[in-house]
Design a protein around this motif. Structure first.
Motif, PDB file in Angstrom:
ATOM      1  N   GLN A 476       0.798  -1.215   0.000  1.00  0.00           N
ATOM      2  CA  GLN A 476       0.000   0.000   0.000  1.00  0.00           C
ATOM      3  C   GLN A 476       0.836   1.273   0.000  1.00  0.00           C
ATOM      4  N   ASP A 477       2.199   1.129   0.083  1.00  0.00           N
ATOM      5  CA  ASP A 477       3.065   2.288  -0.147  1.00  0.00           C
ATOM      6  C   ASP A 477       2.966   2.755  -1.591  1.00  0.00           C
ATOM      7  N   THR A 478       2.678   1.823  -2.491  1.00  0.00           N
ATOM      8  CA  THR A 478       2.645   2.121  -3.922  1.00  0.00           C
ATOM      9  C   THR A 478       1.241   2.055  -4.492  1.00  0.00           C
ATOM     10  N   LEU A 479       0.472   1.076  -4.049  1.00  0.00           N
ATOM     11  CA  LEU A 479      -0.847   0.823  -4.629  1.00  0.00           C
ATOM     12  C   LEU A 479      -1.958   1.372  -3.740  1.00  0.00           C
ATOM     13  N   PRO A 480      -3.122   1.682  -4.335  1.00  0.00           N
ATOM     14  CA  PRO A 480      -4.288   1.993  -3.496  1.00  0.00           C
ATOM     15  C   PRO A 480      -4.680   0.770  -2.679  1.00  0.00           C
ATOM     16  N   PRO A 481      -5.476   0.942  -1.640  1.00  0.00           N
ATOM     17  CA  PRO A 481      -5.978  -0.224  -0.897  1.00  0.00           C
ATOM     18  C   PRO A 481      -6.622  -1.215  -1.867  1.00  0.00           C
ATOM     19  N   TYR A 482      -6.357  -2.500  -1.672  1.00  0.00           N
ATOM     20  CA  TYR A 482      -6.797  -3.488  -2.648  1.00  0.00           C
ATOM     21  C   TYR A 482      -8.304  -3.493  -2.914  1.00  0.00           C
ATOM     22  N   PRO A 483      -9.172  -3.299  -1.910  1.00  0.00           N
ATOM     23  CA  PRO A 483     -10.605  -3.263  -2.261  1.00  0.00           C
ATOM     24  C   PRO A 483     -10.942  -2.131  -3.233  1.00  0.00           C
ATOM     25  N   VAL A 484     -10.296  -0.987  -3.072  1.00  0.00           N
ATOM     26  CA  VAL A 484     -10.527   0.143  -3.976  1.00  0.00           C
ATOM     27  C   VAL A 484      -9.907  -0.144  -5.341  1.00  0.00           C
ATOM     28  N   LEU A 485      -8.651  -0.624  -5.327  1.00  0.00           N
ATOM     29  CA  LEU A 485      -7.969  -0.937  -6.585  1.00  0.00           C
ATOM     30  C   LEU A 485      -8.752  -1.958  -7.395  1.00  0.00           C
ATOM     31  N   ASP A 486      -9.191  -3.022  -6.748  1.00  0.00           N
ATOM     32  CA  ASP A 486      -9.893  -4.079  -7.482  1.00  0.00           C
ATOM     33  C   ASP A 486     -11.226  -3.594  -8.043  1.00  0.00           C
ATOM     34  N   ALA A 487     -11.890  -2.702  -7.312  1.00  0.00           N
ATOM     35  CA  ALA A 487     -13.145  -2.146  -7.826  1.00  0.00           C
ATOM     36  C   ALA A 487     -12.900  -1.310  -9.083  1.00  0.00           C
ATOM     37  N   ILE A 488     -11.829  -0.509  -9.079  1.00  0.00           N
ATOM     38  CA  ILE A 488     -11.493   0.294 -10.263  1.00  0.00           C
ATOM     39  C   ILE A 488     -11.100  -0.612 -11.426  1.00  0.00           C
ATOM     40  N   LEU A 489     -10.284  -1.633 -11.139  1.00  0.00           N
ATOM     41  CA  LEU A 489      -9.857  -2.553 -12.191  1.00  0.00           C
ATOM     42  C   LEU A 489     -11.042  -3.306 -12.789  1.00  0.00           C
ATOM     43  N   GLN A 490     -12.002  -3.680 -11.967  1.00  0.00           N
ATOM     44  CA  GLN A 490     -13.201  -4.354 -12.456  1.00  0.00           C
ATOM     45  C   GLN A 490     -13.931  -3.461 -13.471  1.00  0.00           C
ATOM     46  N   LEU A 491     -14.080  -2.197 -13.136  1.00  0.00           N
ATOM     47  CA  LEU A 491     -14.800  -1.282 -14.018  1.00  0.00           C
ATOM     48  C   LEU A 491     -14.019  -1.007 -15.293  1.00  0.00           C
ATOM     49  N   TYR A 492     -12.708  -0.881 -15.178  1.00  0.00           N
ATOM     50  CA  TYR A 492     -11.898  -0.518 -16.343  1.00  0.00           C
ATOM     51  C   TYR A 492     -11.624  -1.709 -17.258  1.00  0.00           C
ATOM     52  N   ILE A 493     -11.214  -2.841 -16.669  1.00  0.00           N
ATOM     53  CA  ILE A 493     -10.781  -3.991 -17.481  1.00  0.00           C
ATOM     54  C   ILE A 493     -11.955  -4.862 -17.900  1.00  0.00           C
ATOM     55  N   GLU A 494     -12.790  -5.235 -16.957  1.00  0.00           N
ATOM     56  CA  GLU A 494     -13.857  -6.177 -17.280  1.00  0.00           C
ATOM     57  C   GLU A 494     -15.087  -5.502 -17.874  1.00  0.00           C
ATOM     58  N   GLU A 495     -15.389  -4.290 -17.413  1.00  0.00           N
ATOM     59  CA  GLU A 495     -16.581  -3.612 -17.918  1.00  0.00           C
ATOM     60  C   GLU A 495     -16.259  -2.580 -18.984  1.00  0.00           C
ATOM     61  N   GLY A 496     -14.967  -2.276 -19.195  1.00  0.00           N
ATOM     62  CA  GLY A 496     -14.562  -1.393 -20.270  1.00  0.00           C
ATOM     63  C   GLY A 496     -14.959   0.057 -20.101  1.00  0.00           C
ATOM     64  N   GLN A 497     -15.115   0.529 -18.860  1.00  0.00           N
ATOM     65  CA  GLN A 497     -15.553   1.899 -18.634  1.00  0.00           C
ATOM     66  C   GLN A 497     -14.385   2.876 -18.731  1.00  0.00           C
ATOM     67  N   SER A 498     -14.692   4.112 -19.068  1.00  0.00           N
ATOM     68  CA  SER A 498     -13.686   5.162 -19.181  1.00  0.00           C
ATOM     69  C   SER A 498     -13.343   5.719 -17.810  1.00  0.00           C
ATOM     70  N   ALA A 499     -12.250   6.501 -17.764  1.00  0.00           N
ATOM     71  CA  ALA A 499     -11.862   7.144 -16.511  1.00  0.00           C
ATOM     72  C   ALA A 499     -12.990   8.034 -15.992  1.00  0.00           C
ATOM     73  N   GLU A 500     -13.612   8.787 -16.893  1.00  0.00           N
ATOM     74  CA  GLU A 500     -14.683   9.705 -16.487  1.00  0.00           C
ATOM     75  C   GLU A 500     -15.856   8.953 -15.877  1.00  0.00           C
ATOM     76  N   ALA A 501     -16.223   7.838 -16.501  1.00  0.00           N
ATOM     77  CA  ALA A 501     -17.354   7.062 -15.984  1.00  0.00           C
ATOM     78  C   ALA A 501     -17.030   6.474 -14.614  1.00  0.00           C
ATOM     79  N   ILE A 502     -15.791   6.047 -14.423  1.00  0.00           N
ATOM     80  CA  ILE A 502     -15.401   5.464 -13.129  1.00  0.00           C
ATOM     81  C   ILE A 502     -15.379   6.552 -12.060  1.00  0.00           C
ATOM     82  N   ILE A 503     -14.881   7.733 -12.405  1.00  0.00           N
ATOM     83  CA  ILE A 503     -14.845   8.850 -11.451  1.00  0.00           C
ATOM     84  C   ILE A 503     -16.267   9.229 -11.033  1.00  0.00           C
ATOM     85  N   GLU A 504     -17.192   9.180 -11.991  1.00  0.00           N
ATOM     86  CA  GLU A 504     -18.589   9.491 -11.671  1.00  0.00           C
ATOM     87  C   GLU A 504     -19.182   8.517 -10.667  1.00  0.00           C
TER      88      GLU A 504
END
Length: 552
Positions: A476-504
């Motif tokens: 966690q010195d380098t990465l976000p907390p894993y629950p947060v990181l994995d949620a973002i990765l799920q939206l970006y990689i598996e669901e194909g969402q854009s940065a803007e959509a994830i931020i929303e």
């Protein structure tokens, strides 16, 4: 009519042995009084055969096996066989090859039905090899009209996908409209989390909509990255489940369709979707076992760091191969905690796997001494950290080479996504077991493994994740907390969402952009990673093809 469901595990390319297994099952089905035995999609070649399909000699061998089935069919005069294999045909404008279901009986080919819908999404690339069937036609057999289809042909139900359809045809509807009285789909449908419930609802919906019994036969076993979970099933005309083959293992079941083709309901079976984590566990165990067996390996080696990823990998390997066939090696460096060795030793003892400790401090200092004059004036950084990981990778590969063990790499999907891994270091190996398993799911797997007794020491599960490549280092010195990181990765990689959509969605903008930038720039690492086992809807590798030299 009795139908035998042959949910079998073929080896890609091993046509002779696939044929032998098929004939053995055919004999058993005949003894059980079955009129028909049904195998999965491209069973004779194994699925997916990939570019083997472009080799004329390979198709020649397949045709020789089909001819042998025709010859052997006279031995079973009351039992025909329906089996998946390529079909050569005269189509000068296309590939000249189809993915077909072959109906053989009485010393001849009774019918062959080519696949109509050729998927080209995710891991599928069937238009590369095959031409689509111009039509589907029921075939008379045993007093019924069999409506035969192949895998994807059953996945374009307009009622099931009301907002998005990939094709403008529905072969199941066409077969029903032409008078089919029994629908049969031979399939090679890869595993992913929760897919078995979707598959169940889809096939049942066909039976209910058309009032026709439906026989669905799926492949089981793992071939390279893909894991096939089986789960073959039979429904009567009311949508009652008559038979369900087990997940993740071979099975031969005989089902009597007599009641299924009449108005009264058949004797029901029951469907209960497997627990999500349990299904991933079982899939990975099968994936490891088949990858080694089909590649000619019997033993594996795992680097044990004292962390949860290597612990889970070792547990899965021990279950897949037998504890005696897995070697765990701990390689402490100057920054390794005492617990990293002792926790690994306790894990190995709990599993009963052989265990070695090979310190690498002297090797590491020798590297530093050799490089000292060349690095003069530069501060220590990730270069020195990575040296430790690469020394470990070399040591593990040495054991792999010397003893013929397959090296299992232990990195998870979260690390591989963000590049939090070392090329030619912890990424070294012949199979990446957890490459499609997010870190949060790794913890769930650990708890599942410990469900009956403590196999993975509790301290391994509870300690803060660390690569231990510098003093006091934490993930966690380098990465976000894993629950947060994995949620973002799920939206970006598996669901194909854009940065803007994830931020929303409420995620911190700077964090989202950092994660996406890190994922994109780490593509070159993933290109060089070992093959990984697919368990999610979008795995790295064959199902996600992104450019390396690009800016987006």
């Amino acid at each position: 009519m009795k139908i035998a469901i042959a949910q079998y595990n073929p080896v890609v390319g091993d046509i002779a042995n696939n044929l032998t297994k098929a004939v053995d099952a055919w004999s058993r089905a005949a003894q059980a009084g079955a009129s028909l035995i049904v195998f999965s999609e491209l069973y004779l070649t194994g699925y997916p055969p990939k570019d083997l399909l472009e080799k004329p000699w390979f198709i020649d061998r397949t045709e020789a096996a089909l001819n042998e089935l025709v010859r052997r069919s006279v031995d079973y005069p009351d039992t025909a066989i329906l089996i998946g294999a390529p079909l050569r045909w005269d189509n000068p404008a296309g590939k000249g090859l189809a993915n077909a279901a072959w109906l053989i009986g009485g010393g001849k080919v009774l019918h062959h039905q080519a696949k109509s819908l050729l998927p080209t999404y995710d891991v599928f690339d069937e238009a590369r090899y095959f031409d689509p069937a111009p039509s589907v036609v029921p075939v008379p057999f045993g007093g019924e009209q069999l409506g035969i289809s192949v895998c994807e042909d059953a996945w374009n139900d307009p009622a099931f996908w009301p907002q998005r359809r990939r094709y403008d045809r529905d072969p199941i509807e066409e077969l029903a409209r032409q008078g089919a009285t029994v629908l049969i789909n031979i399939s090679a449908s890869p595993f992913e989390m929760s897919k078995e419930e979707t598959r169940y609802r889809l096939i049942r919906s066909h039976a209910v909509r058309y009032g026709i019994p439906f026989v669905y036969v799926n492949q089981v076993g793992a071939n390279d990255e893909l894991i096939f979970d089986g789960g073959s099933m039979v429904f009567d005309r009311q949508g009652t489940l008559l038979a369900l083959s087990p997940a993740f293992r071979e099975d031969l079941t005989v089902v009597d369709l007599k009641q299924a083709t009449q108005d009264q309901p058949g004797a029901p079976a029951s469907f209960v979707a497997q627990d999500r984590v349990a299904s991933v566990h079982d899939a990975l165990v099968l994936g490891i076992a088949d990858y080694l067996r089909k590649s000619g390996f019997t033993k594996a080696v795992v680097g044990l760091s004292g962390g949860i990823d290597s612990a889970v990998t070792c547990c899965l390997a021990a279950e897949a191969l037998g504890a005696e066939n897995v070697l765990g090696i701990s390689m402490p460096s100057p920054y390794s905690s005492m617990g990293s060795v002792e926790d690994s030793r306790l894990l190995a003892a709990n599993l009963g796997v052989p265990f070695k400790v090979i310190p690498i401090a002297d090797i590491y200092h020798a590297y530093l001494f050799t490089l000292e004059e060349h690095f003069e004036g530069r501060k220590a950084d990730v270069t020195e950290e990575n040296l430790q990981a690469r020394i470990r990778g070399n040591m593990l590969m040495a054991f792999s080479n010397k003893f013929g063990h397959l090296l299992l790499s232990t990195g998870n999907k979260s690390e591989l996504a963000t590049g939090y891994c070392t090329l030619y270091g912890d990424m070294s190996g012949g199979l990446s077991v957890l490459s499609d398993v997010p870190k949060t799911l790794v913890y769930e797997l650990a708890e599942h493994i410990n469900r009956e007794r403590e196999i993975i020491p509790r301290i391994i599960i509870e300690k803060a994740p660390s690569a231990e490549l510098r003093p006091g280092q934490k993930d966690q010195d380098t990465l976000p907390p894993y629950p947060v990181l994995d949620a973002i990765l799920q939206l970006y990689i598996e669901e194909g969402q854009s940065a803007e959509a994830i931020i929303e969605r409420g995620f911190e903008a700077e964090m989202v952009r950092w994660v996406i930038k890190t994922v994109n720039r780490s593509e070159y690492k993933r290109r060089q990673a070992a093959p990984g086992l697919k368990v999610t809807s979008k795995a790295f590798g064959v199902g996600r093809r992104m450019p390396v030299a690009a800016k987006y």
